[in-house]
Structures are given as C-alpha cells and as structure tokens.
Design an enzyme around this catalytic site. Sequence first.
Site, short mmCIF file in Angstrom:
data_model
loop_
_atom_site.label_atom_id
_atom_site.label_comp_id
_atom_site.label_asym_id
_atom_site.label_seq_id
_atom_site.Cartn_x
_atom_site.Cartn_y
_atom_site.Cartn_z
N LYS A 83 1.13 9.19 -1.07
CA LYS A 83 2.58 9.23 -1.26
C LYS A 83 3.00 10.40 -2.14
O LYS A 83 4.07 10.97 -1.95
CB LYS A 83 3.10 7.92 -1.86
CG LYS A 83 3.15 6.79 -0.87
CD LYS A 83 4.09 5.70 -1.34
CE LYS A 83 4.22 4.60 -0.31
NZ LYS A 83 5.02 3.48 -0.81
N LYS A 110 -2.08 4.61 10.64
CA LYS A 110 -1.50 3.27 10.49
C LYS A 110 -0.07 3.24 11.05
O LYS A 110 0.66 4.22 10.89
CB LYS A 110 -1.48 2.96 8.99
CG LYS A 110 -1.25 1.53 8.62
CD LYS A 110 -1.19 1.38 7.11
CE LYS A 110 0.07 1.99 6.54
NZ LYS A 110 0.33 1.65 5.14
N LYS A 146 6.57 2.39 8.71
CA LYS A 146 8.01 2.60 8.80
C LYS A 146 8.36 4.04 8.44
O LYS A 146 9.43 4.52 8.79
CB LYS A 146 8.75 1.60 7.90
CG LYS A 146 8.21 1.46 6.49
CD LYS A 146 8.69 0.16 5.84
CE LYS A 146 7.88 -0.16 4.60
NZ LYS A 146 7.97 -1.53 4.13
P1 TYM Z 1 4.30 -2.79 2.15
O1 TYM Z 1 5.73 -3.08 1.85
O2 TYM Z 1 3.91 -1.40 2.47
O3 TYM Z 1 3.80 -3.70 3.33
C1 TYM Z 1 4.03 -5.11 3.33
C2 TYM Z 1 2.87 -5.85 3.96
O4 TYM Z 1 2.66 -5.41 5.30
C3 TYM Z 1 1.31 -4.99 5.47
N1 TYM Z 1 1.27 -3.88 6.43
C4 TYM Z 1 0.47 -3.85 7.50
N2 TYM Z 1 -0.46 -4.73 7.96
C5 TYM Z 1 -1.12 -4.38 9.09
N3 TYM Z 1 -0.90 -3.21 9.76
C6 TYM Z 1 0.00 -2.30 9.32
N4 TYM Z 1 0.22 -1.18 10.00
C7 TYM Z 1 0.73 -2.61 8.14
N5 TYM Z 1 1.69 -1.94 7.43
C8 TYM Z 1 2.00 -2.75 6.39
C9 TYM Z 1 0.86 -4.56 4.09
O5 TYM Z 1 -0.54 -4.56 3.96
C10 TYM Z 1 1.53 -5.58 3.21
O6 TYM Z 1 0.79 -6.77 3.17
N6 TYM Z 1 2.35 -2.75 -2.47
C11 TYM Z 1 2.77 -3.61 -1.37
C12 TYM Z 1 3.88 -4.55 -1.75
C13 TYM Z 1 3.57 -5.42 -2.93
C14 TYM Z 1 2.74 -6.57 -2.95
C15 TYM Z 1 2.82 -7.07 -4.27
C16 TYM Z 1 1.94 -7.19 -1.99
C17 TYM Z 1 4.10 -5.27 -4.18
N7 TYM Z 1 3.65 -6.27 -4.99
C18 TYM Z 1 2.08 -8.19 -4.67
C19 TYM Z 1 1.23 -8.33 -2.39
C20 TYM Z 1 1.29 -8.81 -3.70
C21 TYM Z 1 3.31 -2.71 -0.25
O7 TYM Z 1 3.70 -1.60 -0.46
O8 TYM Z 1 3.38 -3.33 0.96
#
Ligand code: TYM
Length: 340
Positions: free
Chosen positions: A117, A200, A203
């Site tokens: 990022k 991957k 969005k």
């Molecule tokens: P984020 O917002 O990028 O994504 C949310 C969830 O979606 C999953 N994900 C995917 N799974 C499979 N294939 C994909 N292409 C894909 N893209 C996204 C992510 O693995 C995630 O589970 N840092 C985290 C948010 C967060 C969080 C937390 C998660 C903040 N605090 C505490 C768990 C516990 C994030 O950026 O996810």
Amino acid sequence: MNKTHTPRIFSGIQPSGGLTLGNYLGALKRFAALQETGIETIYCVVDLHAITVWQQPEKLRQQTREAAAAFMAAGVDPARSVLFNQSQVSAHAEMAWLFNTVARVGWMYRMTQFKDKAGKNSENASLGLLAYPALMAADILTYHATAVPVGDDQKQHLELTRDVATKFNHDYGVEFFPITEPLIEGAATRVMSLRDGSKKMSKSDPSDASRINLTDDADAIAQKIRKARTDADPLPGSMDGLKDRPEARNLVNIYAALSDETPDQVLARFEGQGFGAFKPALADVAVEVMAPIAKRMTEYMADPAEIDRILGNGADRADAIATPILNRTKDIIGLIRSRG
Ligand code: TYM
C-alpha cells in the site's frame, strides 16, 4: 492455550470502497455461518482503518453504511451478532495506543500489506498506515476474541496480533490476552482477479472487469464471468490437474465456494468439459447467490437512518464488552484510573 478464555469471534471489513465477491466468499459468507455456531460473534466496519489512506468524508459515510448493509445482506443479523462501526467505540483507538508501545517498529516494516500500500514512496505514507496492524490487534484483543475469520491476505496481520498478545502477557507477567486463532477456511480464502489469476480480486483494482462487486446486477455478473480469462484446455477430474492453471483453478474455487461443495466435487461433474460449458453454469450459480444479496443491500441502503441506528446500538453493546477489558489492561500497565 486459550483455556481460560470463553470462545468469541471477531472480524472486520474496511469501508474503503465497494465490496467484492472476494470479501463475500472469504469473509462475509463465513461471518453469517459462524453466527449459527452458538459462539458470540462481533463484526465491525473498521472506519479507523480506512482513513489510513485519504477518504473523502461524505464517501466514507456512504461506504460505511454500504459495508454495514453488506454484512446484513449476507446474513449477519444485528440482533444475534454485535454489528457496529469501529470509531464509535473509543476503546479500539485507546488499546491501539497501548499496543503501539508493545509492538516493535521492525514488525510493522515487515508487513507485506504496508509495503504494497505504501509503494515506493513509503516515507510519505501516513503513520497510521504503518501502525495499522497494532490497531487491528487492538480490535481483536479488546474483545478477548479467540478466533478471527478472514481471507488468506490477513494471515500476517493475525500472526502479529498473536505476537502482540504474547509479548504483552510476557512483559507484564500475566495471561491476560488470548492467543487468537485465525480461521482461514474453505475453497475461497483467496479469490483471484478475473483478468489475472496471479492477482487477488480487489476493490482497488483499476479494472472493474477484474472483480464482481456486491452491487453488480445479474447481467453484469454474467458478463464478467463470460469474459473472465481462462485457457483452452478441458477441465480435469480433480484439483491436482489445475496446479499450473491459476485462472481455471480460481473459477472452480469460486464455483465450489458459492455452491457449498469441494472443488473436487465440482470437477467430478465437469470433467472433460471446456469453459464454454463451465462458464454459463458458474454464471448461473453466481447470479443465484449474489443477485439477492445486491437486492437486499439496495433495500437496506434506502434507509440510512436505520443503518445508523443499528450501528449505534451495536456500538453500545460492543462498548460494554470492550471497556472493562481496556480498563483491566490499564491497571496491568500501571495507569491510574480514579475518575468517579
Ligand atoms: P479488508 O477490508 O481488506 O477485507 C475484508 C475481508 O475480506 C477478505 N478478502 C478476501 N478473501 C478472499 N479473497 C479475496 N480476494 C479477498 N479480499 C478480501 C479479507 O481477508 C478480510 O477477511 N485489515 C482487515 C480489516 C480488519 C480486521 C480487523 C479483520 C481490521 N481489523 C480485525 C479481522 C479482525 C482488512 O483490511 O480487510
């Protein structure tokens, strides 16, 4: 290791743009399923994480509501799970500060998500983007969560969460924080781009054709699957035969996750057939599962005040769990609490 901790599930999603099929299969779908296990489930729209990169304020509000609508459209019931937005529970930010003093700078620089990022000009990234995993550890540990369902890309952050808990417990000679288990399960822990099987699904990809958005209608879903990059070979009878075919593997995994089958079960049915037959079948399954979710999201989004009410109510419930744990953390550290 978590003998003394009651099982509790926590997870979060950033409101930093429209959500995708990757978010649904890797996270949201499983959040709804875990609600059925009888274990307490706490789900959070992590708006404080989103602002580690600039967000236009009105859009942030809109995207926060949209993420909340996506949780509910995917089956998270705010009466049975705690559903809220992070910034309404100040314990997250306070605990993150305490963890900033536990986590080491080197741990943060090692995070691949930070490297991705921040890009080449990492000196110019926000300090929050670097410290992001300490906030994530705070999200989880402020609830003494024992298990965290996520997609594969969050694995490294969860390892850091375990490191924070271990170091805190060690430094203060306590067994206060649980060593949280990541739940990275199923056929779709890493949904890949429809245009490039090595990337991957995200969005933030500039190509809209690379992903299925949760808000896409049936025509858009079918068209994106029809145009998805594939190869000319027929499908094999098991996943072993797809080792060097990332695009094909991705579509089979998506099919399996959508239809609650294993990839091998899917392949057993399509063995010997080409994508001319497989893609329309996948499009049918995808539309059947995703179109009702898009419809429910639109219905929820028609009443933003109701979404805000649900988030506020969830935040009250979250706060009631988080504040006592934050207070005990302060006591362990030696911070005086003497207000009435
Ligand atoms: P984020 O917002 O990028 O994504 C949310 C969830 O979606 C999953 N994900 C995917 N799974 C499979 N294939 C994909 N292409 C894909 N893209 C996204 C992510 O693995 C995630 O589970 N840092 C985290 C948010 C967060 C969080 C937390 C998660 C903040 N605090 C505490 C768990 C516990 C994030 O950026 O996810």
